[in-house]
Scaffold this active site. Structure first.
Site, PDB file in Angstrom:
ATOM      1  N   ALA A  66       0.860  -1.177   0.000  1.00  0.00           N
ATOM      2  CA  ALA A  66       0.000   0.000   0.000  1.00  0.00           C
ATOM      3  C   ALA A  66       0.898   1.229   0.000  1.00  0.00           C
ATOM      4  O   ALA A  66       2.045   1.169   0.451  1.00  0.00           O
ATOM      5  CB  ALA A  66      -0.889  -0.016   1.242  1.00  0.00           C
ATOM      6  N   GLY A 112       0.409  -5.109   0.683  1.00  0.00           N
ATOM      7  CA  GLY A 112      -0.757  -5.186  -0.208  1.00  0.00           C
ATOM      8  C   GLY A 112      -0.425  -5.807  -1.561  1.00  0.00           C
ATOM      9  O   GLY A 112      -1.315  -6.345  -2.231  1.00  0.00           O
ATOM     10  N   GLU A 115      -0.627  -9.424  -0.910  1.00  0.00           N
ATOM     11  CA  GLU A 115      -2.060  -9.714  -0.697  1.00  0.00           C
ATOM     12  C   GLU A 115      -2.808  -9.738  -2.031  1.00  0.00           C
ATOM     13  O   GLU A 115      -3.702 -10.562  -2.241  1.00  0.00           O
ATOM     14  CB  GLU A 115      -2.660  -8.669   0.251  1.00  0.00           C
ATOM     15  CG  GLU A 115      -2.115  -8.841   1.674  1.00  0.00           C
ATOM     16  CD  GLU A 115      -2.556  -7.729   2.612  1.00  0.00           C
ATOM     17  OE1 GLU A 115      -2.252  -6.551   2.308  1.00  0.00           O
ATOM     18  OE2 GLU A 115      -3.204  -8.027   3.628  1.00  0.00           O
ATOM     19  N   GLU A 135       4.151  -5.336   7.277  1.00  0.00           N
ATOM     20  CA  GLU A 135       3.348  -4.303   7.941  1.00  0.00           C
ATOM     21  C   GLU A 135       3.745  -4.019   9.387  1.00  0.00           C
ATOM     22  O   GLU A 135       3.664  -2.878   9.848  1.00  0.00           O
ATOM     23  CB  GLU A 135       1.851  -4.679   7.893  1.00  0.00           C
ATOM     24  CG  GLU A 135       1.194  -4.490   6.539  1.00  0.00           C
ATOM     25  CD  GLU A 135       1.363  -5.666   5.583  1.00  0.00           C
ATOM     26  OE1 GLU A 135       2.177  -6.562   5.864  1.00  0.00           O
ATOM     27  OE2 GLU A 135       0.674  -5.686   4.559  1.00  0.00           O
TER      28      GLU A 135
HETATM   29  N1  COA Z   1       4.563   3.211  -0.532  1.00  0.00           N
HETATM   30  C1  COA Z   1       4.947   4.379  -1.073  1.00  0.00           C
HETATM   31  N2  COA Z   1       6.090   4.538  -1.734  1.00  0.00           N
HETATM   32  C2  COA Z   1       6.872   3.459  -1.888  1.00  0.00           C
HETATM   33  C3  COA Z   1       6.531   2.213  -1.368  1.00  0.00           C
HETATM   34  C4  COA Z   1       5.316   2.102  -0.659  1.00  0.00           C
HETATM   35  N3  COA Z   1       4.876   0.935  -0.144  1.00  0.00           N
HETATM   36  N4  COA Z   1       7.515   1.339  -1.649  1.00  0.00           N
HETATM   37  C5  COA Z   1       8.432   2.016  -2.355  1.00  0.00           C
HETATM   38  N5  COA Z   1       8.048   3.301  -2.483  1.00  0.00           N
HETATM   39  C6  COA Z   1       8.758   4.396  -3.171  1.00  0.00           C
HETATM   40  C7  COA Z   1       9.921   4.918  -2.345  1.00  0.00           C
HETATM   41  O1  COA Z   1       9.474   5.850  -1.382  1.00  0.00           O
HETATM   42  C8  COA Z   1      10.777   5.541  -3.425  1.00  0.00           C
HETATM   43  O2  COA Z   1      10.201   6.776  -3.794  1.00  0.00           O
HETATM   44  P1  COA Z   1      11.148   8.091  -3.996  1.00  0.00           P
HETATM   45  O3  COA Z   1      12.089   7.693  -5.105  1.00  0.00           O
HETATM   46  O4  COA Z   1      10.194   9.163  -4.376  1.00  0.00           O
HETATM   47  O5  COA Z   1      11.854   8.290  -2.696  1.00  0.00           O
HETATM   48  C9  COA Z   1      10.585   4.604  -4.601  1.00  0.00           C
HETATM   49  O6  COA Z   1       9.359   3.907  -4.352  1.00  0.00           O
HETATM   50  C10 COA Z   1      11.688   3.588  -4.741  1.00  0.00           C
HETATM   51  O7  COA Z   1      11.810   2.876  -3.512  1.00  0.00           O
HETATM   52  P2  COA Z   1      13.165   2.724  -2.687  1.00  0.00           P
HETATM   53  O8  COA Z   1      12.804   2.484  -1.259  1.00  0.00           O
HETATM   54  O9  COA Z   1      14.067   3.888  -2.972  1.00  0.00           O
HETATM   55  O10 COA Z   1      13.772   1.417  -3.350  1.00  0.00           O
HETATM   56  P3  COA Z   1      14.794   0.405  -2.674  1.00  0.00           P
HETATM   57  O11 COA Z   1      15.286  -0.475  -3.787  1.00  0.00           O
HETATM   58  O12 COA Z   1      15.802   1.095  -1.862  1.00  0.00           O
HETATM   59  O13 COA Z   1      13.905  -0.490  -1.669  1.00  0.00           O
HETATM   60  C11 COA Z   1      11.950  -1.722  -0.987  1.00  0.00           C
HETATM   61  C12 COA Z   1      12.882  -1.299  -2.144  1.00  0.00           C
HETATM   62  C13 COA Z   1      10.774  -2.482  -1.578  1.00  0.00           C
HETATM   63  C14 COA Z   1      12.735  -2.657  -0.030  1.00  0.00           C
HETATM   64  C15 COA Z   1      11.483  -0.483  -0.209  1.00  0.00           C
HETATM   65  O14 COA Z   1      10.963   0.448  -1.148  1.00  0.00           O
HETATM   66  C16 COA Z   1      10.415  -0.744   0.811  1.00  0.00           C
HETATM   67  O15 COA Z   1      10.714  -1.270   1.886  1.00  0.00           O
HETATM   68  N6  COA Z   1       9.151  -0.344   0.531  1.00  0.00           N
HETATM   69  C17 COA Z   1       8.059  -0.429   1.449  1.00  0.00           C
HETATM   70  C18 COA Z   1       7.581  -1.864   1.581  1.00  0.00           C
HETATM   71  C19 COA Z   1       6.477  -1.961   2.610  1.00  0.00           C
HETATM   72  O16 COA Z   1       6.662  -1.781   3.797  1.00  0.00           O
HETATM   73  N7  COA Z   1       5.267  -2.299   2.125  1.00  0.00           N
HETATM   74  C20 COA Z   1       4.126  -2.543   2.973  1.00  0.00           C
HETATM   75  C21 COA Z   1       3.324  -1.324   3.150  1.00  0.00           C
HETATM   76  S1  COA Z   1       1.959  -1.606   4.240  1.00  0.00           S
END
Ligand code: COA
Length: 260
Positions: A66, A112, A115, A135
């Site tokens: 999400a 999500g 999911e 989460e």
């Molecule tokens: N919601 C909003 N934005 C997200 C996102 C999410 N769930 N996951 C990634 N993004 C965005 C980042 O903020 C970043 O945006 P920016 O370039 O404007 O800063 C962009 O996507 C790229 O992500 P980034 O974190 O820089 O990539 P990474 O390769 O370093 O890491 C992940 C990849 C997937 C490990 C990391 O993005 C992450 O942990 N995301 C969240 C996962 C999460 O907790 N999901 C469950 C949500 S309930």
């Protein structure tokens, strides 16, 4: 209908729904959830569509969860409503859909995103994909059916371990714990999804819809899956497709099902 966050492409009777927010790793913001509801409703109602493949734009993510940036603006009293509406309008809609839906997991499927993949009928993962329900790292729990569907697919112990540790697992681990059906190379991902879907599309469409309903029935509270199966079996005898299937077998030819 045109979408801001989805790409829709038809290839024969297969419809691709691609989540197209690559710069945000295809995170599900409110607008994308609303568009998914419309896109899946349209696909299920469109007689030209036989089945759906859902994937994420780019090679890095299926869906990274999400959209966390929207969580700041949510009133404390509205969390339940967001989960309930999302589950009903997208995740349950897909799971209970009358047409087969395959998730082609091309990268991160987190929160999500996992999911969403779990709501689909079949999951194919690229060998580079990573999956998890992180989460609790935010102080949340899965809200789009993750606690239920992960336990159904991978078992209660694995689900609790993944949810409580928030660890991501590899595609190979996901295959081993039955979270995904197949793992292939990134290059082969869509071919494999198409190969399976094209095979399903040769079968009787009403029987496929009934099979989805009957299998799902076993996982629903207060619904007798065996009774659902009996009813679906009875209904099959009222279809022209069954007559065609039997005739084709007797005449040693391929059936031509019309979904009637
Ligand atoms: N919601 C909003 N934005 C997200 C996102 C999410 N769930 N996951 C990634 N993004 C965005 C980042 O903020 C970043 O945006 P920016 O370039 O404007 O800063 C962009 O996507 C790229 O992500 P980034 O974190 O820089 O990539 P990474 O390769 O370093 O890491 C992940 C990849 C997937 C490990 C990391 O993005 C992450 O942990 N995301 C969240 C996962 C999460 O907790 N999901 C469950 C949500 S309930």
């Amino acid at each position: 209908m045109s979408f801001q966050n989805l790409l829709i492409e038809n290839k024969g009777r297969i419809q691709y729904i691609t989540i197209n927010r690559e710069s945000k790793l295809n995170a599900l913001n409110k607008a994308t959830i609303a568009e998914l509801h419309t896109a899946f409703s349209d696909a299920f109602n469109n007689p030209g569509v036989g089945g759906i493949i859902i994937t994420g734009a780019g090679q890095k993510a299926f869906v990274a969860g999400a959209d966390i940036s929207e969580f700041n603006n949510i009133d404390a009293g509205n969390g339940g409503e967001i989960a309930r509406n999302g589950q009903k309008n997208v995740f349950d809609l897909i799971e209970n859909g009358s047409k087969p839906v395959i998730a082609a997991i091309n990268g991160f499927a987190l929160g999500g995103g996992l999911e969403l993949a779990m709501a689909c009928h079949i999951r194919i993962a690229a060998d580079t994909a990573k999956m998890g329900l992180p989460e609790v790292t935010l102080g949340l729990i899965p809200g789009y059916g993750g606690t239920q569907r992960l336990a159904q697919l991978a078992g209660k112990g694995k689900a609790l371990e993944m949810i409580m540790t928030a660890d991501m697992i590899t595609a190979a681990d996901a295959l081993q714990c039955r979270l995904v059906n197949h793992v292939v190379s990134q290059d082969e991902l869509l071919n494999k999804a198409e190969e399976i879907l094209n095979k399903i599309l040769l079968r009787a469409p009403l029987a496929i819809a009934s099979a989805i309903t009957a299998v799902n029935a076993g996982f629903k509270d207060g619904v007798n899956g065996f009774e659902t199966e009996i009813q679906a079996f009875e209904n099959a005898f009222k279809t022209k497709d069954l007559q065609e299937g039997i005739a084709a077998f007797m005449e040693k030819r391929k059936p031509e099902f019309k979904g009637e």
